[in-house]
Design an enzyme around this catalytic site. Structure first.
Site, PDB file in Angstrom:
ATOM      1  N   LYS A 153      -6.383 -18.624  -0.498  1.00 60.85           N
ATOM      2  CA  LYS A 153      -5.493 -17.818  -1.335  1.00 60.85           C
ATOM      3  C   LYS A 153      -4.336 -17.284  -0.491  1.00 60.85           C
ATOM      4  O   LYS A 153      -4.496 -16.348   0.280  1.00 60.85           O
ATOM      5  CB  LYS A 153      -6.245 -16.623  -1.955  1.00 60.85           C
ATOM      6  N   GLU A 228      -9.177  -9.641  10.054  1.00 63.37           N
ATOM      7  CA  GLU A 228      -8.093  -9.485  11.034  1.00 63.37           C
ATOM      8  C   GLU A 228      -7.091  -8.557  10.365  1.00 63.37           C
ATOM      9  O   GLU A 228      -6.419  -8.946   9.413  1.00 63.37           O
ATOM     10  CB  GLU A 228      -7.517 -10.862  11.367  1.00 63.37           C
ATOM     11  N   CYS A 262       1.127  -8.342  13.146  1.00 63.66           N
ATOM     12  CA  CYS A 262       0.013  -7.441  13.458  1.00 63.66           C
ATOM     13  C   CYS A 262      -0.084  -7.178  14.953  1.00 63.66           C
ATOM     14  O   CYS A 262      -0.649  -6.185  15.376  1.00 63.66           O
ATOM     15  CB  CYS A 262      -1.293  -8.011  12.917  1.00 63.66           C
ATOM     16  N   GLU A 352       0.875   1.672  11.034  1.00 65.32           N
ATOM     17  CA  GLU A 352       1.517   0.369  11.225  1.00 65.32           C
ATOM     18  C   GLU A 352       2.799   0.329  10.374  1.00 65.32           C
ATOM     19  O   GLU A 352       2.726   0.379   9.152  1.00 65.32           O
ATOM     20  CB  GLU A 352       0.557  -0.744  10.789  1.00 65.32           C
TER      21      GLU A 352
END
Ligand code: TXE
Length: 449
Positions: A153, A228, A262, A352
């Site tokens: 996906k 992750e 990331c 983040e």
């Protein structure tokens, strides 16, 4: 429902797709389930050959795939080319791994004991929008090498490269049903994969918040998960480092992929005695980052993924910035390279940002550097810049993070393990370690008595 796909550099619609729902997801899982018995028994030599063929097809279509990725994500074409090259390397690597990931015999009393590496079955792969093809390959490579079938996906914003890859998968001779791509909303298609009783494992890359939901949703069927997730990595610069080298590299560790990475080293920690000199060098280097049309070979940074994401990124820079770069004017979700001075308690240093915003933070000595670097819920990557070899390894061992580089900002290679500590997730992608996450160990004892 129709899904509109946009080029973030021009805001133009580049595709309209039908959006899948629960029914289409169930059908894809059904196809993957049907394909599993035959795929798991394909001989290792043949499975390796098919993966190698897929790698070669990616190489043959590299420019086309890079252009799709560049248009859909707004990433500079040079970066997109490098990513597609890595996709091919990843498939080559796992083609080579198929017949090298095997069991063992264990000395026991009264017989022979052996282990087998069994595939899990149907695995669901949920991928974000920042490196759509790359991250897909990190999951597909080991999943297929171990003999699993797959429902992939992609993110709603960036489905195009995965759809093209699915065509290449069929062209490679990998049988129909082994790889299925479903395009639809995360909370519908993703959620269904997470809860589906016939899906044995979820390989997920995305935000920590959604990752938490994936873990919860997977609990119902005791599904395996690899997560992750986000990061807030530190770039530690000691006064004894080659400051020019560190400062020249630092912008690319934050502004690459417009900071939507990331692994971004978005907290730059600098020893006080070198702080002013480093800050000046960093500004000079950041000024040189070429921001603009992603189709231009020389461009180093493109726009952000969406207008909504630009608003989120902007919310992190409310006061004065130490440096703010230039961006093109007009259409496109542009945001300038930005450097702010911060304390590690500020929001910009804790969350983040996922945009081109670097937080510059001073430290006094090695102990404080380690304390600040570890003072975050995340633990994905990081860099250490020093000419003192003992210190480099001492600090590396003390940092709570999965992927580190010394005098470098490099994070990912097809052959080496990648993944996080703490709330950056668990499980490893890439390298031989990823195979652990896509297989079960079966133990068989044979009596010789
Ligand atoms: O991620 P999401 P988004 C971080 C980054 C970014 C923020 C939001 O900070 O700004 O997350 O990005 C699917 N069940 N990262 O909203 O929502 C979704 O469709 C199952 C860091 O895009 O986590 C997509 O395919 N799946 C990260 C994927 O999850 C669900 C990369 C990721 O989307 C779902 C991306 C659900 N309930 C974002 N909801 C990194 N570490 O690289 C969504 N999805």
């Amino acid at each position: 429902m129709a899904l509109t796909v946009i080029n973030p550099a021009t805001e133009e619609t580049i595709a309209r797709l039908d959006e899948a729902g629960v029914e289409e997801t169930d059908e894809a899982v059904g196809r993957a389930r049907e394909a599993f018995p035959a795929w798991r028994t394909v001989t290792p030599t043949d499975r390796a050959r098919l993966l190698r063929r897929l790698a070669t097809l990616v190489e043959e279509h590299a420019e086309e795939l890079a252009r799709i990725e560049s248009h859909n994500v707004g990433k500079p074409i040079s970066g997109a080319r490098a990513e597609v090259a890595m996709v091919a390397q990843v498939f080559h690597f796992y083609a080579g791994a198929v017949d090298k990931h095997h069991g063992e015999t264990i000395p026991v009393a009264g017989g022979v004991d052996m282990t087998f590496r069994e595939p899990l079955g149907v695995v669901g792969l949920i991928v974000p929008w920042n490196f759509p093809l790359n991250i897909s390959s990190w999951k597909l490579g080991p999943a297929l090498a171990c003999g699993n079938t797959v429902v992939l996906k992609p993110a709603e914003l960036t489905p195009l490269s995965a759809l093209r890859l699915a065509e290449l998968v069929l062209e490679s001779g990998i049988p129909e049903g082994v790889v299925n791509v479903v395009v639809g909303p995360g909370r519908v298609v993703g959620q269904r994969l997470v809860e589906h009783p016939d899906v044995a494992k979820i390989g997920f890359t995305g935000s920590t918040e959604v990752g938490r939901g994936v873990m919860q949703g997977a609990a119902g069927t005791i599904k395996r998960v690899t997560l992750e997730l986000g990061g807030k990595s530190a770039n530690l610069v000691f006064a004894d480092a080659d400051l020019e080298r560190a400062a020249t590299a630092a912008p690319y560790a934050v502004f690459d992929n417009a900071g939507q990475d990331c692994c971004a080293r978005s907290r730059i920690l600098v020893e006080r005695s070198a702080y002013d000199r480093f800050a000046a060098l960093l500004i000079e280097a950041t000024r040189k980052v070429r921001v603009g049309n992603p189709e231009d070979d020389a461009t180093e940074m493109g726009p952000l993924i969406s207008a909504q994401h630009r608003e989120t990124v902007a919310s992190f820079v409310d006061g004065d910035a130490l440096f703010r770069g230039q961006t093109p004017t007009g259409r496109g979700f542009w945001f300038p390279c930005t450097i702010v001075e911060a304390s590690n308690d500020d929001r910009v240093a804790r969350e983040e940002v996922f945009g081109p915003v670097a937080a510059l933070i001073p430290f006094t000595d090695e102990d404080e550097a380690i304390r600040i670097a570890n003072d975050t819920p995340y633990g994905l990557s990081g860099s250490i810049w020093t000419e003192n070899g003992g210190r480099a390894l001492r600090v590396a061992r003390a940092l709570e993070t999965g992927v580190l580089s010394i005098n470098s900002n490099s994070s990912v290679r097809p052959t080496t393990p990648f993944g996080g500590f703490k709330q950056s997730g668990f499980g490893r992608e890439l390298g031989l370690h990823a195979l652990e996450g896509y297989s079960e160990v079966k133990n068989v004892f044979v009596s010789t008595e």
